[in-house]
Design an enzyme around this catalytic site. Sequence first.
Site, PDB file in Angstrom:
ATOM      1  N   LYS A  98     -14.642 -42.648  58.727  1.00 34.30           N
ATOM      2  CA  LYS A  98     -15.805 -43.394  59.191  1.00 34.30           C
ATOM      3  C   LYS A  98     -15.499 -44.200  60.450  1.00 34.30           C
ATOM      4  O   LYS A  98     -16.388 -44.442  61.281  1.00 34.30           O
ATOM      5  CB  LYS A  98     -16.324 -44.286  58.064  1.00 34.30           C
TER       6      LYS A  98
ATOM      7  N   SER B 282     -19.792 -46.207  58.165  1.00 35.09           N
ATOM      8  CA  SER B 282     -19.783 -47.073  56.984  1.00 35.09           C
ATOM      9  C   SER B 282     -19.139 -48.390  57.369  1.00 35.09           C
ATOM     10  O   SER B 282     -18.315 -48.452  58.307  1.00 35.09           O
ATOM     11  CB  SER B 282     -18.967 -46.414  55.859  1.00 35.09           C
TER      12      SER B 282
ATOM     13  N   TYR C  89     -11.375 -42.171  53.473  1.00 33.62           N
ATOM     14  CA  TYR C  89     -12.780 -42.418  53.798  1.00 33.62           C
ATOM     15  C   TYR C  89     -12.919 -43.362  54.995  1.00 33.62           C
ATOM     16  O   TYR C  89     -13.671 -43.086  55.941  1.00 33.62           O
ATOM     17  CB  TYR C  89     -13.485 -43.002  52.579  1.00 33.62           C
ATOM     18  N   ALA C  90     -12.185 -44.469  54.978  1.00 36.22           N
ATOM     19  CA  ALA C  90     -12.268 -45.439  56.070  1.00 36.22           C
ATOM     20  C   ALA C  90     -11.812 -44.819  57.387  1.00 36.22           C
ATOM     21  O   ALA C  90     -12.390 -45.081  58.444  1.00 36.22           O
ATOM     22  CB  ALA C  90     -11.433 -46.676  55.740  1.00 36.22           C
ATOM     23  N   ALA C  91     -10.775 -43.981  57.310  1.00 36.46           N
ATOM     24  CA  ALA C  91     -10.288 -43.328  58.531  1.00 36.46           C
ATOM     25  C   ALA C  91     -11.364 -42.436  59.133  1.00 36.46           C
ATOM     26  O   ALA C  91     -11.582 -42.431  60.351  1.00 36.46           O
ATOM     27  CB  ALA C  91      -9.037 -42.516  58.219  1.00 36.46           C
TER      28      ALA C  91
ATOM     29  N   ASN D   5     -22.203 -25.352  54.305  1.00 34.66           N
ATOM     30  CA  ASN D   5     -20.903 -26.001  54.153  1.00 34.66           C
ATOM     31  C   ASN D   5     -20.501 -26.481  55.538  1.00 34.66           C
ATOM     32  O   ASN D   5     -20.155 -25.672  56.409  1.00 34.66           O
ATOM     33  CB  ASN D   5     -19.879 -25.005  53.605  1.00 34.66           C
ATOM     34  N   VAL D   6     -20.554 -27.774  55.772  1.00 32.54           N
ATOM     35  CA  VAL D   6     -20.333 -28.296  57.123  1.00 32.54           C
ATOM     36  C   VAL D   6     -18.917 -28.057  57.621  1.00 32.54           C
ATOM     37  O   VAL D   6     -18.651 -28.143  58.832  1.00 32.54           O
ATOM     38  CB  VAL D   6     -20.677 -29.805  57.208  1.00 32.54           C
TER      39      VAL D   6
END
Length: 246
Positions: free
Chosen positions: A158, A141, A154-156, A62-63
């Site tokens: 990446k 991404s 997600y964008a934040a 679990n990272v």
Amino acid sequence: MRLQGKVAIITGGANGIGLAACQRFAEEGASVMMADFDETAGTEQVAACKEKGYDVTFCQVNVVDRDSVARLVEETIARFGKIDVLINNAGITNDATLLKMDPADFQRVLDVNLTGVFNCTQAVVPKMIEAGAGKIINTSSVSGVYGNFGQTNYAATKAAVIGMTKTWAKEFGRKGINVNAVAPGFTATAMVKKMPEKVIDQMASAVSLQRLGKPEDIANAYLFLASNESDYVHGHVLHVDGGIMM
């Protein structure tokens, strides 16, 4: 054999792009630690790899959990004796527009996609510093470069991965460690294939090459950055997106 004698940790390695990378690296002679939260998939995929004669071992991780990450590093050193390459590939999505996004979903994506990358890199880098060499490859991404509707979280993460990549390149280049990132575009993973065919067609039509990426396309980019061929590539973000944004 472009990775003969190399040892690589690949997080998120039991599915999709990570699995393609584990297989590709093993084909090129690497010893691979397939790290993933999904123990069932990991165990099955390692068995399949071993049938092909690949040197692949599975570690459930679990990272987000620093103790779990520490065990990953310890098991890799115990099994292989060193770590030459770290691929920070593990990541999740939990999409919604800003006004509909649950704060818990926002935080969950940050925990895995950003804190997980921090945890794994901080745990591995001392081993690379001791060796005087290493390759760190972070998965960003195109969403992290250009943004994407409904992907605030997600964008934040990446975009932040790109910032960390460039910062770590400045910090660790003098230690002999190359740090780069790959920014995939729309890629035909199992998650994407579950989408309606009409949506997939629309995604493909937005790409200059008129197709979605294959997991192997991204794995090949990882391979280049992990190999000696990229020894003078540093602090770079390699777009593997079929020309979706030009």
